[in-house]
Every structure is written in structure tokens, then in C-alpha cells.
Scaffold this active site. Structure first.
Site, PDB file in Angstrom:
ATOM      1  N   HIS A 279       1.379   0.800 -13.120  1.00 25.65           N
ATOM      2  CA  HIS A 279       2.102  -0.409 -13.520  1.00 25.65           C
ATOM      3  C   HIS A 279       3.602  -0.097 -13.561  1.00 25.65           C
ATOM      4  CE1 HIS A 279       2.697  -4.281 -15.416  1.00 25.65           C
ATOM      5  NE2 HIS A 279       3.492  -3.692 -16.282  1.00 25.65           N
TER       6      HIS A 279
ATOM      7  N   ASP B  85      -3.291  -4.350 -18.275  1.00 23.89           N
ATOM      8  CA  ASP B  85      -2.218  -3.376 -18.507  1.00 23.89           C
ATOM      9  C   ASP B  85      -2.329  -2.685 -19.868  1.00 23.89           C
ATOM     10  OD1 ASP B  85      -1.238  -3.959 -15.996  1.00 23.89           O
ATOM     11  OD2 ASP B  85       0.071  -5.533 -16.736  1.00 23.89           O
TER      12      ASP B  85
ATOM     13  N   ILE C  60      -7.743  -9.271 -11.421  1.00 21.95           N
ATOM     14  CA  ILE C  60      -8.142  -8.707 -12.715  1.00 21.95           C
ATOM     15  C   ILE C  60      -9.642  -8.442 -12.675  1.00 21.95           C
ATOM     16  CG2 ILE C  60      -8.334  -9.178 -15.189  1.00 21.95           C
ATOM     17  CD1 ILE C  60      -5.743 -10.858 -14.865  1.00 21.95           C
TER      18      ILE C  60
ATOM     19  N   GLY D 150       0.794  -1.238   0.000  1.00 23.95           N
ATOM     20  CA  GLY D 150       0.000   0.000   0.000  1.00 23.95           C
ATOM     21  C   GLY D 150       0.820   1.279   0.000  1.00 23.95           C
TER      22      GLY D 150
HETATM   23  C1  GRF Z   1       3.782  -1.208  -7.446  1.00 24.15           C
HETATM   24  O1  GRF Z   1       5.033  -1.458  -7.990  1.00 24.15           O
HETATM   25  C2  GRF Z   1       2.761  -1.021  -8.547  1.00 24.15           C
HETATM   26  O2  GRF Z   1       3.297  -0.448  -9.704  1.00 24.15           O
HETATM   27  C3  GRF Z   1       2.334  -2.435  -8.840  1.00 24.15           C
HETATM   28  O3  GRF Z   1       2.321  -3.067  -7.591  1.00 24.15           O
HETATM   29  C4  GRF Z   1       3.225  -2.422  -6.702  1.00 24.15           C
HETATM   30  C5  GRF Z   1       2.428  -2.027  -5.497  1.00 24.15           C
HETATM   31  O4  GRF Z   1       3.205  -1.511  -4.469  1.00 24.15           O
HETATM   32  N1  GRF Z   1       1.060  -2.450  -9.526  1.00 24.15           N
HETATM   33  P1  GRF Z   1       2.490  -0.849  -3.211  1.00 24.15           P
HETATM   34  O5  GRF Z   1       1.515  -1.892  -2.649  1.00 24.15           O
HETATM   35  O6  GRF Z   1       1.794   0.380  -3.664  1.00 24.15           O
HETATM   36  O7  GRF Z   1       3.611  -0.575  -2.247  1.00 24.15           O
END
Ligand code: GRF
Length: 203
Positions: A110, A146, A93, A13
Site C-alpha cells: 500500500h 489496508d 477487495i 504490474g
Molecule cells: C502501487 O502504488 C501499490 O502500492 C498500489 O497500487 C500501485 C500498483 O502499481 N497498491 P503497479 O501496478 O505495481 O505498478
């Protein structure tokens, strides 16, 4: 009138925290819900500390019944009435039906420069390919994973001898800058993408 933002998480998070912390002062958006499909997501405690309402819809309780899982999520969303949904490390998804209901109002971050490296292990794949530049992308969410209109990108250099872990850390720092910038514009109904070139914002 403030725009209400729901943030979906599955894990740490950290992007959720950066989004929540950005929605202060004259920002037109405010967080209304942090929703997790994972009851053990570390981000839940962080959201509680930030005094954002949280909800958990444990995907495991639905034994693969996606429709029932999403109905339970929609019930939580209906209570919180968000206008924008930000996926932030959310590992499920979403179905075409779910996305139709929230048409054009779901964003995701992403960890690659899309359309390169959709899916997982983005950093290892970029290093393996010999790329010199990596980064992250905020995009609208479409039923195809994506994909969807790009709302912002931030670039990071790949150094000689870089490891996926070191690169992931540097990209994550950019994610924490990019996602709030995109959300701020988006919540003002300004749909121009944000492009961050290495260490500065270009436009
Ligand atoms: C991030 O790298 C985001 O791009 C990907 O999942 C990861 C989540 O990290 N979709 P966090 O839970 O926000 O620390």
C-alpha cells in the site's frame, strides 16, 4: 522445496515485475502465477515476457457476483497451488471467506505508511496534511481494507512543493525495493518486519 507465489495485479504490474525478478538464485520462492481481474492490465504482457503463467478472471463478467468471481479465481489458484499470494496493485477487495481459505498467506503493498491514509489518493492526502514523511507498507491482508499485520515499511521524504505525482514516483521506487525484501523473509518463514529508513535498511 520452492515456495510457490501467485501475484494478483489489475494494472501496470511494476511491483509484480520487481517480485518476479527477485525470485531467482537461492531465493526459496518462485512465481507460479500472475492473475489479473482486468484483461487489459499492462502487467499481463510483462508477466508473459518474464515467462510466468498468467490467468485472467475478468471481474466484469460476474456482474457484481463476488462469490462467483472469487470461485473462478480459486479455480485458477487451485491449478497453480501457491503457498503465498502477493497483491500488487490488485484493485478488488477480497472477501472474508476467500481470506479465511488463504489465512495469513496473503500480502499486499500500500502506498502510504499505514495506518495513515488507507484507501486511495494517499500521496495527495499526505501532502495536503503537511506531512514531512511518506512511504509504503507491506502488510498481511485482512477483511478490513489496508489493515492487517505490518510486515515492512519504507520511508520517503516529502519535499516543499512536492506534487502527488512526483511523490508517487519516489514511493514506487521504494515499493520495488521493499516488497521483494519482505517476500524473501516471509518465504523463509521469518516474520520479522523489514523497516527501511529513507535510504538504508535498519533491521
Ligand atoms: C502501487 O502504488 C501499490 O502500492 C498500489 O497500487 C500501485 C500498483 O502499481 N497498491 P503497479 O501496478 O505495481 O505498478
Amino acid at each position: 522445496m520452492n515456495k510457490r507465489v501467485a501475484i494478483f495485479i489489475s494494472g501496470k504490474g511494476s511491483n509484480m515485475v520487481s517480485l518476479v525478478e527477485s525470485m531467482v538464485g537461492n531465493h526459496v520462492a518462485r512465481p507460479c502465477l500472475v492473475l489479473s481481474d482486468n484483461p487489459c492490465a499492462e502487467g499481463l504482457e510483462k508477466a508473459r515476457k518474464l515467462r510466468v503463467p498468467v490467468a485472467v478472471v475478468d471481474h466484469r463478467a460476474f456482474s457484481g457476483d463476488k462469490r462467483a468471481f472469487e470461485s473462478a479465481m480459486i479455480a485458477e489458484l487451485d491449478k497453480a497451488s501457491p503457498q503465498i499470494i502477493c497483491l500488487a496493485g490488485f484493485m478488488r477487495i477480497l472477501s472474508r471467506e476467500f481470506l479465511l481459505k488463504w489465512h495469513d498467506r496473503v500480502l499486499n503493498i500500500h502506498p502510504s505508511l499505514l495506518p495513515k491514509y488507507k484507501g486511495l489518493d494517499t500521496h495527495a492526502r499526505a501532502i495536503e496534511a503537511g506531512d514531512r514523511v511518506a512511504g509504503c507498507t507491506v502488510h498481511k491482508v485482512m477483511p478490513q481494507v489496508d489493515s492487517g499485520e505490518i510486515m515492512g515499511t519504507a520511508k520517503v521524504q516529502i519535499y516543499k512543493g512536492d506534487t502527488p505525482e512526483a511523490l508517487a514516483k519516489r514511493v514506487l521506487e521504494k515499493e520495488h525495493m521493499l516488497y521483494p525484501k519482505v517476500l524473501k523473509r516471509y518465504s523463509l518463514a521469518d516474520y520479522r518486519p523489514v523497516f527501511m529508513e529513507f535510504d538504508r535498511v535498519c533491521r
